[in-house]
Design an enzyme around this catalytic site. Structure first.
Site, PDB file in Angstrom:
ATOM      1  N   ASP A 254       0.823  -1.216   0.000  1.00 42.47           N
ATOM      2  CA  ASP A 254       0.000   0.000   0.000  1.00 42.47           C
ATOM      3  C   ASP A 254       0.855   1.262   0.000  1.00 42.47           C
ATOM      4  OD1 ASP A 254       0.847  -0.879   2.576  1.00 42.47           O
ATOM      5  OD2 ASP A 254      -0.511   0.556   3.520  1.00 42.47           O
ATOM      6  N   GLU A 255       0.295   2.326  -0.542  1.00 37.62           N
ATOM      7  CA  GLU A 255       0.828   3.693  -0.419  1.00 37.62           C
ATOM      8  C   GLU A 255       2.318   3.844  -0.654  1.00 37.62           C
ATOM      9  OE1 GLU A 255      -1.985   5.820   2.809  1.00 37.62           O
ATOM     10  OE2 GLU A 255      -0.489   4.460   3.610  1.00 37.62           O
TER      11      GLU A 255
END
Ligand code: NAG
Length: 459
Positions: A254-255
């Site tokens: 993620d991210e």
């Protein structure tokens, strides 16, 4: 389960009294792996094709007693259960939760209490978010500084901590004793500051980064073009796979805002085969759908805020990519952040929690349908649902549980019950009855004004 105080009798002939658990391998295929048939006459029989079904039957029986028979001393027994037969099995195979023990470490005993909470609601997976910018929480023998140094801080300036291999084994065994599989998460290429702060070779300039315990996200990245990164990940994943009997390893993903899109794909395409090499099935946050090489059995966990790809913003784009992958056969775990995140505040007044995705009251946590959420995706592509809780704002097990209850039960029911029984009025009436379990079990919960709670059982 341990602590069950009723007599358990062998299932020979008819059951005169007591409780019998019977395994009838493949005798009742409608029940599947996780279903059960419970018959309540003079005695109680729970029959299933496998252990998972028996666990689920016992969870139902504990609810049928109407109060916690282990801790609710106000009713010493005998206890009554209405007569009849229940045939019950889940809508989705995967019903999970996630604890973020990186941002703030939670000692082993507290993880065990959360496992008790999950078992009560027939949840069968707990993902442990073991690594992030603010701390590395699992012993890896080949890379000892991860925990010797990289575990000694956490958000808010606390002392941090980590699980030894013996701790981790104990968590896994306790979970298994309640029908729950542990899924370890090793996040990357971002959310990696703790590892980068103790091993300089993980950084492109070969210099260790300063340790951090603030709550920003998206600033860290492994050096994607260095072989040292993959040597490290191979060692880590080998040890994690060896410690983990369950079939899954979560690779985060993620991210990765500090990683270019091309580098991100390179990373995912390198890490997935490492997981497979150690005979585990990879799960990643939905960003891994950016890889062109993604295919089943690799699973994507969707944490977006819409299932509708028709809009123009980033959220719609995320949905579009997830839908495309799902249509190509990539199984999906649904964790929409504005529905199932247990770290979002209930209302602006809630003391703990973030609000970047939404304020999530109990009705919002319940009123959506996992089967139709991703527009145009067949329900068969949905492996299940999960309720993650990130811990930037959780300072204790009390916080963790207060933010989980009652919303965790909404995710549990969405994962278990057929769509045809979905009914907010019915849910909220049944939910009110659970206050007694929580209060006598010492579990703090949010008394949402949307539910007609009974007077407190423990004033
Ligand atoms: C996102 C991050 C997570 C953070 C959380 C807070 C995911 C998959 N990633 O910013 O690191 O703690 O939300 O709700 O949620």
């Amino acid at each position: 389960p341990t602590g069950f105080r009723l007599p358990v009798v062998p299932a020979q002939g008819s059951i005169a009294s007591g409780i019998a658990l019977t395994l009838n391998k493949n005798a009742d295929s409608a029940l599947g792996e996780q279903g059960y048939r419970m018959t309540v006459g003079k005695g109680i029989t729970i029959a299933a094709n496998g252990a998972a079904g028996l666990f689920n039957g016992v969870a139902t029986l504990r609810q049928l007693f109407g109060h916690e028979i282990e801790t609710d001393t106000r009713e010493p027994g005998p206890w009554k259960v209405a007569g009849g037969t229940i045939v019950d099995y889940p809508r989705f195979a995967y019903r999970g939760a996630m604890l973020d023990v990186s941002r703030r470490f939670r000692p082993k005993t507290e993880v065990l209490r959360y496992l008790d909470d999950l078992a009560r609601y027939k949840m069968n997976y707990l993902q442990l978010h073991l690594t992030d910018d603010q701390g590395w929480r699992l012993r890896i023998d080949k890379w000892p500084l991860l925990t010797d140094i990289g575990s000694k801080y956490e958000v808010g300036g606390g002392p941090g901590g980590y699980y030894t291999k013996a701790d981790y084994a104990e968590i896994i065994a306790y979970a298994a004793g309640r029908g729950i599989t542990i899924i370890p998460e090793i996040d990357g290429p971002g959310h990696t500051n703790a590892a980068q702060s103790v091993y300089p070779e993980l950084n492109c300039d070969g210099k260790a980064v300063p340790a951090r315990n603030d709550i920003s996200v998206g600033y860290s990245s492994f050096c994607v073009h260095s072989e040292a990164t993959y040597a490290f990940l191979d060692d880590v994943i080998a040890e994690v796979a060896a410690m983990t009997p369950g079939p899954y390893i979560h690779i985060g993903g993620d991210e990765a805002r500090a990683t270019t899109p091309q580098d991100y794909r390179t990373y995912v395409d390198r890490v997935l085969p490492i997981v497979t090499k150690y005979h585990k099935i990879p799960i990643g946050w939905h960003e891994i759908t950016k890889s062109d090489k993604l295919s089943a059995p690799t699973i994507a966990q969707y944490w977006g805020t819409t299932g509708d790809p028709s809009g123009t913003g980033d959220a719609a784009q995320e949905a579009a990519r997830m839908i495309e992958a799902a249509k190509k056969g990539v199984p999906v775990i649904l964790s929409p952040a504005n529905r199932s995140y247990l770290d979002m505040k209930y209302t602006p007044q809630t003391k703990r929690g973030l609000m970047w995705a939404a304020y999530i009251e109990i009705d919002a946590a319940y009123d959506w349908d996992p089967g139709t959420y991703l527009k145009g995706v067949d329900e068969k592509a949905i492996l299940g649902v999960a309720a993650p809780q990130f811990s930037e704002s959780m300072t204790s097990l009390t916080d963790v549980r207060y933010m989980a209850f009652p919303r965790l039960t909404a995710t549990a029911e969405l994962g278990w019950s057929p769509a045809a029984t979905h009914d907010w009025e019915g849910f909220k009436r049944r939910l009110a009855e659970h206050a007694r379990f929580w209060e006598t079990g010492g579990i703090p919960y949010y008394r949402s004004p949307k539910v007609d709670w009974p007077a407190r059982a423990v004033p």
